[in-house]
Design a protein around this motif. Structure first.
Motif, PDB file in Angstrom:
ATOM      1  N   ILE A 212     -28.772 -11.778  61.050  1.00 24.88           N
ATOM      2  CA  ILE A 212     -28.562 -10.317  61.025  1.00 24.88           C
ATOM      3  C   ILE A 212     -27.176  -9.983  61.599  1.00 24.88           C
ATOM      4  N   ALA A 213     -26.849 -10.635  62.721  1.00 24.35           N
ATOM      5  CA  ALA A 213     -25.540 -10.368  63.358  1.00 24.35           C
ATOM      6  C   ALA A 213     -24.404 -10.813  62.431  1.00 24.35           C
ATOM      7  N   HIS A 214     -24.579 -11.968  61.802  1.00 21.94           N
ATOM      8  CA  HIS A 214     -23.542 -12.503  60.913  1.00 21.94           C
ATOM      9  C   HIS A 214     -23.327 -11.571  59.717  1.00 21.94           C
ATOM     10  N   SER A 215     -24.433 -11.074  59.169  1.00 18.66           N
ATOM     11  CA  SER A 215     -24.292 -10.268  57.956  1.00 18.66           C
ATOM     12  C   SER A 215     -23.601  -8.943  58.269  1.00 18.66           C
ATOM     13  N   LYS A 216     -23.710  -8.475  59.513  1.00 14.29           N
ATOM     14  CA  LYS A 216     -22.981  -7.253  59.881  1.00 14.29           C
ATOM     15  C   LYS A 216     -21.509  -7.587  60.167  1.00 14.29           C
ATOM     16  N   GLU A 217     -21.289  -8.653  60.935  1.00  9.95           N
ATOM     17  CA  GLU A 217     -19.925  -9.008  61.339  1.00  9.95           C
ATOM     18  C   GLU A 217     -19.032  -9.312  60.134  1.00  9.95           C
ATOM     19  N   TYR A 218     -19.615  -9.860  59.079  1.00 11.20           N
ATOM     20  CA  TYR A 218     -18.791 -10.270  57.932  1.00 11.20           C
ATOM     21  C   TYR A 218     -18.938  -9.353  56.707  1.00 11.20           C
ATOM     22  N   GLY A 219     -19.433  -8.133  56.924  1.00 12.29           N
ATOM     23  CA  GLY A 219     -19.379  -7.144  55.839  1.00 12.29           C
ATOM     24  C   GLY A 219     -20.401  -7.348  54.737  1.00 12.29           C
ATOM     25  N   PHE A 220     -21.588  -7.881  55.086  1.00 11.88           N
ATOM     26  CA  PHE A 220     -22.650  -7.988  54.077  1.00 11.88           C
ATOM     27  C   PHE A 220     -23.595  -6.782  54.159  1.00 11.88           C
ATOM     28  N   ILE A 221     -24.118  -6.510  55.366  1.00 14.89           N
ATOM     29  CA  ILE A 221     -25.103  -5.418  55.491  1.00 14.89           C
ATOM     30  C   ILE A 221     -24.862  -4.636  56.784  1.00 14.89           C
ATOM     31  N   PHE A 222     -24.871  -3.299  56.634  1.00 15.38           N
ATOM     32  CA  PHE A 222     -24.740  -2.425  57.801  1.00 15.38           C
ATOM     33  C   PHE A 222     -25.978  -1.532  57.888  1.00 15.38           C
ATOM     34  N   PRO A 223     -26.403  -1.175  59.111  1.00 19.24           N
ATOM     35  CA  PRO A 223     -27.491  -0.180  59.214  1.00 19.24           C
ATOM     36  C   PRO A 223     -27.004   1.134  58.608  1.00 19.24           C
ATOM     37  N   SER A 224     -27.882   1.847  57.905  1.00 12.17           N
ATOM     38  CA  SER A 224     -27.458   3.113  57.286  1.00 12.17           C
ATOM     39  C   SER A 224     -27.119   4.147  58.363  1.00 12.17           C
ATOM     40  N   SER A 225     -26.128   4.962  58.117  1.00 14.55           N
ATOM     41  CA  SER A 225     -25.722   6.048  59.028  1.00 14.55           C
ATOM     42  C   SER A 225     -25.585   5.541  60.465  1.00 14.55           C
ATOM     43  N   GLU A 226     -24.914   4.427  60.613  1.00 16.28           N
ATOM     44  CA  GLU A 226     -24.900   3.762  61.921  1.00 16.28           C
ATOM     45  C   GLU A 226     -24.295   4.630  63.017  1.00 16.28           C
ATOM     46  N   ILE A 227     -23.294   5.473  62.657  1.00  9.75           N
ATOM     47  CA  ILE A 227     -22.666   6.290  63.716  1.00  9.75           C
ATOM     48  C   ILE A 227     -23.650   7.321  64.268  1.00  9.75           C
ATOM     49  N   TYR A 228     -24.752   7.542  63.557  1.00 13.94           N
ATOM     50  CA  TYR A 228     -25.817   8.423  64.085  1.00 13.94           C
ATOM     51  C   TYR A 228     -27.009   7.588  64.559  1.00 13.94           C
ATOM     52  N   ASP A 229     -26.753   6.340  64.917  1.00 12.18           N
ATOM     53  CA  ASP A 229     -27.772   5.409  65.419  1.00 12.18           C
ATOM     54  C   ASP A 229     -28.727   4.912  64.342  1.00 12.18           C
ATOM     55  N   GLY A 230     -28.336   5.038  63.095  1.00  8.21           N
ATOM     56  CA  GLY A 230     -29.116   4.417  62.015  1.00  8.21           C
ATOM     57  C   GLY A 230     -30.305   5.241  61.573  1.00  8.21           C
ATOM     58  N   LEU A 231     -30.911   4.789  60.455  1.00  8.38           N
ATOM     59  CA  LEU A 231     -32.106   5.434  59.916  1.00  8.38           C
ATOM     60  C   LEU A 231     -33.087   4.303  59.618  1.00  8.38           C
ATOM     61  N   GLY A 232     -34.329   4.466  60.111  1.00  7.80           N
ATOM     62  CA  GLY A 232     -35.296   3.362  60.094  1.00  7.80           C
ATOM     63  C   GLY A 232     -35.482   2.710  58.730  1.00  7.80           C
ATOM     64  N   ALA A 233     -35.287   1.405  58.690  1.00  5.63           N
ATOM     65  CA  ALA A 233     -35.557   0.603  57.494  1.00  5.63           C
ATOM     66  C   ALA A 233     -34.734   1.022  56.272  1.00  5.63           C
ATOM     67  N   VAL A 234     -33.532   1.568  56.534  1.00  9.97           N
ATOM     68  CA  VAL A 234     -32.585   1.877  55.445  1.00  9.97           C
ATOM     69  C   VAL A 234     -31.260   1.183  55.788  1.00  9.97           C
ATOM     70  N   TYR A 235     -30.685   0.499  54.789  1.00 10.18           N
ATOM     71  CA  TYR A 235     -29.464  -0.286  55.046  1.00 10.18           C
ATOM     72  C   TYR A 235     -28.434  -0.046  53.951  1.00 10.18           C
ATOM     73  N   ASP A 236     -27.162  -0.263  54.319  1.00  7.92           N
ATOM     74  CA  ASP A 236     -26.067  -0.189  53.347  1.00  7.92           C
ATOM     75  C   ASP A 236     -25.508  -1.594  53.139  1.00  7.92           C
ATOM     76  N   TYR A 237     -25.073  -1.851  51.918  1.00  5.87           N
ATOM     77  CA  TYR A 237     -24.447  -3.146  51.627  1.00  5.87           C
ATOM     78  C   TYR A 237     -22.935  -2.997  51.716  1.00  5.87           C
ATOM     79  N   GLY A 238     -22.305  -3.911  52.427  1.00  6.75           N
ATOM     80  CA  GLY A 238     -20.853  -3.873  52.607  1.00  6.75           C
ATOM     81  C   GLY A 238     -20.116  -4.578  51.478  1.00  6.75           C
ATOM     82  N   GLN A 239     -18.832  -4.820  51.725  1.00  4.43           N
ATOM     83  CA  GLN A 239     -17.949  -5.319  50.660  1.00  4.43           C
ATOM     84  C   GLN A 239     -18.364  -6.674  50.088  1.00  4.43           C
ATOM     85  N   PHE A 240     -18.869  -7.566  50.918  1.00  5.19           N
ATOM     86  CA  PHE A 240     -19.300  -8.862  50.383  1.00  5.19           C
ATOM     87  C   PHE A 240     -20.775  -8.810  49.962  1.00  5.19           C
TER      88      PHE A 240
END
Ligand code: GAP
Length: 515
Positions: A12-40
């Motif tokens: 989970i940490a790796h996929s965030k650090e390297y642009g695979f998956i981010f928690p949705s609306s992370e700057i608002y502390d996220g939204l339960g069980a919703v995720y965004d896919y990053g560039q990779f």
């Protein structure tokens, strides 16, 4: 934390650090069980979609694709049974205030007994070595037999209670088995209740009941309501299939385990329309085809297994899951369902329109039967990600994080790296990049030492790095570095494109799926 728990946390940490998956609306502390896919992440996801679509639509002359809307007429969900029967039996622990699916608590309990049996078998395998006959051991060892009997008894009860929606007995079974809340450790349970999983919203400006519409909980219904449109305009003859990739939404209660169970997710579904009575044959056919699709990726076969359903969904007469060994154990990855004529008949009744096929060979009309294959794209993503991730110990005490993606699915296929920023190497590297990027997703990088750049590519799963050095300028050759072996070979620029094409081509996967 257990090793597997630690491994999952690292993924989970790796996929965030390297642009695979981010928690949705992370700057608002996220939204339960919703995720965004990053560039990779989006590249890996697109490649999985592409592999599925090509295997279904391109390799089958009798399968076509569609893209139907997420919003559908509300009666669709009445007809499909989702308004009345798309429920989970939920139970709360009064001390931890955590909510669970009652059937999942019981299935986890069964998995623990299966674990005990496996321990006995492993012990005996060690003791008897090559002469060990596992089948005979399972049939004669008393402890194994007792545990097997326990499992069968519980499964039988679970099946009956779920089929009869007997919530009181479900609660009693949890109590009789002494199942405790994994958080509080207490057995202080509420009654079991049914909870509908569909999200609803309103269409238009007038807010009364007639405007309530649902976010589709499966993509399949968009195919059923278009069955005749596609059959007529495509002049399709039974058996034929309609495939679709798209978003689905479920108000999951026990939404955890990262992208395994999400509230907004994507499905890749194919509905195969057949003659009534041919259902068993095609159900077996699609089970075989689908496991072949997974095995072609080269992920160890031991990570997959079939699990036949105890409780059929309201529409199915046979159903099997392809389960995958995720970091948290074997769980459903894909479902193959024999849906009979349930859906088309229900839509006939509710719409008052005929949804029948004229079979010229048989000279009669009938409502076709359906065999469905349904896989969650995000779960597929997690299966590829989790089985590819390795914290590899290297000689000299170093480690590297590497994603051993099947090359055809890797987000970046080739990294083009000039050894230094001087002596015309970047210009030469750029010209190679220009050539390769027409066919493949490539990455150009000249910052940092070559070792650091290799590590970064390993971490995002790039299968090959091409390095341009001084010899390149003299002899028109480059080095090709293999991500998994870290070995380098010298190849000529004239051959480079062909070599790369062969190594990363999607055809390496598709060729294995003989139709
Ligand atoms: N049309 C049949 C159907 O929807 P399902 O077993 O409910 O059947 C099919 O779902 C697949 O969709 C599952 O095998 C799983 O891969 C995926 N899936 C279901 N619910 C999901 C969720 N909440 N999050 C991510 N994937 C999900």
């Amino acid at each position: 934390m257990s090793n597997t728990g630690e491994q999952f946390k690292n993924i989970i940490a790796h996929s965030k650090e390297y642009g695979f998956i981010f928690p949705s609306s992370e700057i608002y502390d996220g939204l339960g069980a919703v995720y965004d896919y990053g560039q990779f992440g989006v590249e890996l996801k697109n490649n999985i979609k592409n592999y599925w679509w090509k295997s279904m639509v391109q390799l089958h002359e009798n399968i076509v694709g569609i893209d139907s809307a997420i919003f559908m007429h509300p009666t669709v969900w009445k007809a499909s049974g989702h308004v009345d029967a798309f429920n989970d039996p939920l139970v709360d622990n009064k001390d931890s205030k955590k909510r669970y699916r009652a059937d999942v608590l019981i299935e986890d309990y069964i998995a623990k007994i299966e674990g005990k049996i496996k321990k006995e078998v492993d012990k005996a395998t060690k003791r008897f070595g090559d002469s060990f006959d596992e089948k005979q051991f399972r049939e004669t060892n008393q402890r194994v037999l007792d545990n097997q009997k326990k499992i069968e008894d519980i499964e039988q009860k679970l099946k009956t209670f779920l089929e009869e929606s007997d919530l009181e007995s479900l609660k009693k079974l949890i109590e009789d088995l002494g199942i405790a809340c994994p958080i509080s450790g207490s057995k202080n349970w509420t009654d079991v209740r049914q909870f509908n999983l569909m999200f609803s919203t309103q269409m238009g400006s007038v807010s009364d009941d007639t405007d309530v519409i649902y976010l589709r909980p499966e993509t399949a219904q968009g195919i059923y309501v278009n069955f005749l449109n596609v059959q007529k305009t495509g002049r399709m003859k039974i058996p034929f299939g309609i495939a679709q990739i798209g978003k689905a939404f479920r108000n999951e209660i026990v939404a955890r385990q990262f992208i395994f169970r999400m509230r907004e997710f994507e499905q890749m579904e194919m509905q195969f329309f057949i003659k009534p009575g041919d259902d068993k044959k095609w159900y077996e056919y699609w089970k075989e085809q689908r496991i072949k699709w997974h095995h072609a990726l080269g992920i160890p076969k031991s990570k997959y297994r079939f699990h036949d359903h105890l409780k059929m969904a309201h529409y199915a007469n046979a159903a099997s899951d392809i389960e995958f060994e995720f970091p948290f154990g074997f769980k459903e990855l894909e479902g193959i369902h024999s849906r009979t004529d349930f859906d088309l008949k229900a839509h006939e009744e509710h719409s008052n329109k005929k949804l029948q096929y004229f079979d010229a060979e048989e000279n009669k009309n009938y409502v076709p039967y359906v065999v469905e294959t349904s896989i969650g794209l995000d779960r597929m993503f997690l299966s590829v990600l989790s089985s590819s991730f390795e914290k590899e110990q290297l000689e000299g005490g170093n480690t590297r994080d590497v994603l051993h993606f099947p090359p055809a699915l890797a987000p970046i296929k080739v990294a083009v790296l000039p050894l230094t920023k001087k002596d015309g190497l970047p210009d030469k590297a750029r010209s190679i990049m220009k050539q390769l990027m027409l066919k493949h997703n490539c990455h150009y990088e000249e910052k940092d030492s070559i070792g650091k750049r290799y590590r970064r590519q390993d971490a995002i799963g790039t299968p090959y790095c091409i390095t341009i050095d001084h010899e390149t300028l003299e002899k028109d050759t480059v080095t090709l570095r293999n991500r998994d072996t870290m070995e380098q070979e010298r190849i000529s620029i004239a051959e480079m494109e062909k070599i790369v094409d062969e190594k990363v081509s999607m055809n390496n996967l598709l060729n294995q799926l003989s139709v």
